[in-house]
Design an enzyme around this catalytic site. Sequence first.
Site, PDB file in Angstrom:
ATOM      1  N   ASP A  16       0.814  -1.229   0.000  1.00  0.00           N
ATOM      2  CA  ASP A  16       0.000   0.000   0.000  1.00  0.00           C
ATOM      3  C   ASP A  16       0.846   1.278   0.000  1.00  0.00           C
ATOM      4  OD1 ASP A  16      -2.122  -1.800   0.425  1.00  0.00           O
ATOM      5  OD2 ASP A  16      -2.152  -1.449   2.589  1.00  0.00           O
ATOM      6  N   GLU A 224     -11.289   0.572  -3.693  1.00  0.00           N
ATOM      7  CA  GLU A 224     -10.432   1.072  -2.599  1.00  0.00           C
ATOM      8  C   GLU A 224      -9.180   1.691  -3.202  1.00  0.00           C
ATOM      9  OE1 GLU A 224      -9.475  -2.358  -0.166  1.00  0.00           O
ATOM     10  OE2 GLU A 224      -8.294  -3.296  -1.760  1.00  0.00           O
TER      11      GLU A 224
HETATM   12  O1  FUB Z   1      -3.507  -3.297   3.481  1.00  0.00           O
HETATM   13  C1  FUB Z   1      -4.843  -3.487   3.830  1.00  0.00           C
HETATM   14  C2  FUB Z   1      -5.746  -3.111   2.698  1.00  0.00           C
HETATM   15  O2  FUB Z   1      -5.468  -3.927   1.565  1.00  0.00           O
HETATM   16  C3  FUB Z   1      -5.595  -1.722   2.168  1.00  0.00           C
HETATM   17  O3  FUB Z   1      -6.126  -0.727   2.973  1.00  0.00           O
HETATM   18  C4  FUB Z   1      -6.284  -1.883   0.865  1.00  0.00           C
HETATM   19  O4  FUB Z   1      -6.129  -0.821  -0.036  1.00  0.00           O
HETATM   20  C5  FUB Z   1      -5.679  -3.184   0.372  1.00  0.00           C
HETATM   21  O5  FUB Z   1      -4.440  -2.988  -0.250  1.00  0.00           O
END
Ligand code: FUB
Length: 332
Positions: A16, A224
């Site tokens: 991330d 996301e």
């Molecule tokens: O790392 C946890 C979660 O997985 C992140 O917040 C999302 O974007 C995904 O990469």
Amino acid sequence: MEKGMRYLVPGDYMADPAVHVFNNRLYIYPSHDRESGIAENDNGDHFDMKDYHVFSTDDVMHGEITDHGVALDTKDIPWAGRQLWDCDVACKDGKYYLYFPLKDKTDIFRIGVAVGDSPEGPFIPQPDPIKGSYSIDPAILNDEDGNYYLYFGGLWGGQLQRYRNNKALECAAFPKDNEPAIPSRVAKLSPDMLEFAEEPRPVIILDENGKIINSGDNQRRFFEASWMHKYKGKYYFSYSTGDTHRLCYAIGDNPYGPFTYQGVILTPVVGWTTHHAIAEYKGKWYLFHHDSAPSGGKTWLRSLKVCELKYDADGHIITIDGGGELKKLLIS
Ligand code: FUB
């Protein structure tokens, strides 16, 4: 590994990435994956991260990557429950602000701020999360006119489906396939960088006919991992499509949008999640992202990667091969 790709932190699991240039040096702010022993599920309980490290370099593809050590730990956050996910950092008037999502003691994701005197940290957390914040994946745009914007949100384990018009629903609800998709959110930050200056607004993504992308269009709809960068005066909003494992982008004329869908930045990688940051450094553009190839496809143990990103003459991003489908076959 594919030609032109570099794993940035081969000795540890980092994911991330958020990336910014401060004081002529490139800083990377990743999540710090660890073997939690928690079973994998759609809520992402297995992503049970507890701290952040900060990294920096002056040569993205070949230089040394300096690990500045632990910059923030959940044990120092007064309202902490669990799961320190994707963060981002902004600089204003010589102070550095780290925005992070974390579940509070009632297991609800909120977004917190921690403040430091240097891009390397350490960062001291505020006693409470940002008022009115919810969900995950904060990403900051410094619009270089004195205004800073915070983008956020994520579906499924990121809890965004639990909110409408910034109010918590009694029960989580997904729109029908033929209804507009749940959008990412954006809010201008207050002058002290510690609160929202306004109610978060939806980040609307339109298709080529000017129609809002629907919930059922899971090859293109937001899931996301919001990121915002500017290129030749335009605002490029990029994001992950989650269950279809793509990084896509849409272009607008201002930080709030609407944004018109353009295409795929990165095809699926090895692993379930895909997440990125785009930054220019020393005249070149880079895509920072992660995959789970080094851990043999374990989705909760991801490794940081970088490659160059290129635009065509019209400002369209040239799609990069994430290497996922073929590698997945080799791993399984
Ligand atoms: O790392 C946890 C979660 O997985 C992140 O917040 C999302 O974007 C995904 O990469």
